[in-house]
Write a protein that holds these residues in place. Structure first.
Motif, PDB file in Angstrom:
ATOM      1  N   UNK A 118      54.123 -28.048  22.341  1.00 46.14           N
ATOM      2  CA  UNK A 118      53.888 -29.541  23.192  1.00 46.14           C
ATOM      3  C   UNK A 118      52.716 -29.992  23.264  1.00 46.14           C
ATOM      4  N   UNK A 119      51.521 -29.202  23.231  1.00 40.43           N
ATOM      5  CA  UNK A 119      50.086 -29.470  23.062  1.00 40.43           C
ATOM      6  C   UNK A 119      49.842 -30.276  21.713  1.00 40.43           C
ATOM      7  N   UNK A 120      50.429 -29.732  20.852  1.00 36.80           N
ATOM      8  CA  UNK A 120      50.204 -30.309  19.493  1.00 36.80           C
ATOM      9  C   UNK A 120      51.010 -31.803  19.346  1.00 36.80           C
ATOM     10  N   UNK A 121      52.288 -31.787  19.951  1.00 34.82           N
ATOM     11  CA  UNK A 121      52.900 -33.188  20.053  1.00 34.82           C
ATOM     12  C   UNK A 121      52.233 -34.148  20.755  1.00 34.82           C
ATOM     13  N   UNK A 122      51.640 -33.678  21.860  1.00 34.75           N
ATOM     14  CA  UNK A 122      50.813 -34.639  22.805  1.00 34.75           C
ATOM     15  C   UNK A 122      49.697 -35.294  22.100  1.00 34.75           C
ATOM     16  N   UNK A 123      48.935 -34.332  21.416  1.00 33.56           N
ATOM     17  CA  UNK A 123      47.435 -34.622  21.092  1.00 33.56           C
ATOM     18  C   UNK A 123      47.442 -35.061  19.483  1.00 33.56           C
ATOM     19  N   UNK A 124      48.576 -34.774  18.860  1.00 31.87           N
ATOM     20  CA  UNK A 124      48.560 -35.192  17.291  1.00 31.87           C
ATOM     21  C   UNK A 124      47.386 -34.662  16.641  1.00 31.87           C
ATOM     22  N   UNK A 125      46.803 -35.450  15.879  1.00 35.32           N
ATOM     23  CA  UNK A 125      45.571 -35.022  15.133  1.00 35.32           C
ATOM     24  C   UNK A 125      44.379 -34.833  15.808  1.00 35.32           C
ATOM     25  N   UNK A 126      44.626 -34.935  17.342  1.00 32.69           N
ATOM     26  CA  UNK A 126      43.137 -34.592  17.964  1.00 32.69           C
ATOM     27  C   UNK A 126      43.461 -33.220  18.723  1.00 32.69           C
ATOM     28  N   UNK A 127      44.830 -32.734  18.405  1.00 37.85           N
ATOM     29  CA  UNK A 127      45.104 -31.360  18.864  1.00 37.85           C
ATOM     30  C   UNK A 127      44.150 -30.236  18.631  1.00 37.85           C
ATOM     31  N   UNK A 128      43.865 -29.325  19.634  1.00 37.67           N
ATOM     32  CA  UNK A 128      43.017 -28.249  19.651  1.00 37.67           C
ATOM     33  C   UNK A 128      43.349 -27.267  18.230  1.00 37.67           C
ATOM     34  N   UNK A 129      42.512 -26.712  17.794  1.00 30.30           N
ATOM     35  CA  UNK A 129      42.855 -25.820  16.719  1.00 30.30           C
ATOM     36  C   UNK A 129      43.852 -24.779  16.910  1.00 30.30           C
ATOM     37  N   UNK A 130      43.766 -24.350  18.307  1.00 25.41           N
ATOM     38  CA  UNK A 130      44.511 -23.096  18.721  1.00 25.41           C
ATOM     39  C   UNK A 130      46.182 -23.488  18.666  1.00 25.41           C
ATOM     40  N   UNK A 131      46.497 -24.857  18.610  1.00 31.01           N
ATOM     41  CA  UNK A 131      47.985 -25.198  18.454  1.00 31.01           C
ATOM     42  C   UNK A 131      48.480 -24.688  17.419  1.00 31.01           C
ATOM     43  N   UNK A 132      47.669 -24.771  16.234  1.00 29.03           N
ATOM     44  CA  UNK A 132      47.986 -24.032  15.104  1.00 29.03           C
ATOM     45  C   UNK A 132      47.604 -22.553  14.792  1.00 29.03           C
ATOM     46  N   UNK A 133      46.534 -22.127  15.344  1.00 29.84           N
ATOM     47  CA  UNK A 133      46.251 -20.749  15.147  1.00 29.84           C
ATOM     48  C   UNK A 133      47.104 -19.914  16.005  1.00 29.84           C
ATOM     49  N   UNK A 134      47.485 -20.265  16.825  1.00 32.21           N
ATOM     50  CA  UNK A 134      48.513 -19.378  17.720  1.00 32.21           C
ATOM     51  C   UNK A 134      49.908 -19.338  16.715  1.00 32.21           C
ATOM     52  N   UNK A 135      50.395 -20.152  16.114  1.00 34.64           N
ATOM     53  CA  UNK A 135      51.410 -20.024  15.284  1.00 34.64           C
ATOM     54  C   UNK A 135      51.279 -19.046  14.034  1.00 34.64           C
ATOM     55  N   UNK A 136      49.964 -19.464  13.528  1.00 32.93           N
ATOM     56  CA  UNK A 136      49.576 -18.681  12.394  1.00 32.93           C
ATOM     57  C   UNK A 136      49.437 -17.125  12.639  1.00 32.93           C
ATOM     58  N   UNK A 137      48.957 -16.739  13.969  1.00 33.73           N
ATOM     59  CA  UNK A 137      48.815 -15.486  14.385  1.00 33.73           C
ATOM     60  C   UNK A 137      50.138 -14.656  14.545  1.00 33.73           C
ATOM     61  N   UNK A 138      51.068 -15.373  15.276  1.00 34.52           N
ATOM     62  CA  UNK A 138      52.379 -14.823  15.279  1.00 34.52           C
ATOM     63  C   UNK A 138      53.107 -14.749  14.378  1.00 34.52           C
ATOM     64  N   UNK A 139      52.775 -15.538  13.264  1.00 32.02           N
ATOM     65  CA  UNK A 139      53.365 -15.355  11.873  1.00 32.02           C
ATOM     66  C   UNK A 139      52.839 -14.116  11.161  1.00 32.02           C
TER      67      UNK A 139
END
Length: 200
Positions: A118-139
């Motif tokens: 949700x956060x990445x969709x809202x913020x787009x290019x300005x999304x905090x790094x954690x929106x991606x980091x969370x998925x990487x750590x779960x993976x």
């Protein structure tokens, strides 16, 4: 099982909490329930009961608060997942139990999908790094379990499982937990039982 991830934060901002904690706990709830853009700073200040000067001393910008919120949600969500699956006797059982754990989350009151999607969709290019980091750590966590379970090419198995999880999260958010449960379980069963053949 849990009532909601909000429960991990306790009953809400309390008078005896320090100002930073009160603001962050308030934002934790409001950002997830209403979205990053729709939740204004003035509302967070009012509901947390802190002075505006105190708020800005701890969080100079809304972006700083959003980043702190996502860091906290990541820590709590990953902590919940490990706790929920702690009784699994081995890595294969951990993986097999993951769909049921996610189903618990999907059925929790107040479920609004993934805060990071949700956060990445809202913020787009300005999304905090954690929106991606969370998925990487779960993976990475799923990949470690796949490797321990003896799956061939665990990085590919983990990527496929994460894609199924992401789809199930969106399906549950849009149509309810029942729409996501069976498809997710089938994908996990097929991937795990066929991992040695499909990824050889």
């Amino acid at each position: 099982m849990f009532t909601s991830l909000d429960d991990l934060a306790g009953p809400g901002p309390l008078p005896e909490q320090d100002a930073r904690t009160r603001v962050l706990e308030c934002a934790y709830r409001l950002f997830y329930r209403h979205g990053l853009r729709a939740t204004g700073i003035d509302r967070i200040i009012a509901e947390s009961g802190v002075a505006k000067a105190s708020f800005y001393r701890h969080f100079p910008t809304k972006q700083a608060l959003v980043e702190a919120y996502l860091d906290l949600r990541h820590a709590r969500w990953m902590g919940w997942l490990e706790s929920r699956l702690a009784s699994a006797p081995d890595a294969r059982a951990w993986l097999a139990a993951l769909p049921d754990a996610l189903d618990d989350w999907f059925r929790a009151p107040g479920f609004r999908g993934c805060a990071f999607i949700n956060g990445h969709a809202e913020a787009g290019a300005e999304a905090p790094a954690m929106t991606v980091t969370h998925k990487r750590e779960l993976t990475a966590r799923i990949e470690a379990a796949c490797r321990e379970a003896g799956c061939m090419r665990p990085e590919e198995v983990a990527a496929d499982l994460l894609l199924a999880i992401e789809g199930a999260i969106v399906r549950a958010q849009m149509e309810g937990a029942d729409a996501a449960r069976a498809p997710l379980a089938r994908v996990f069963a097929r991937v795990l039982t066929g991992a040695e053949r499909a990824y050889a």
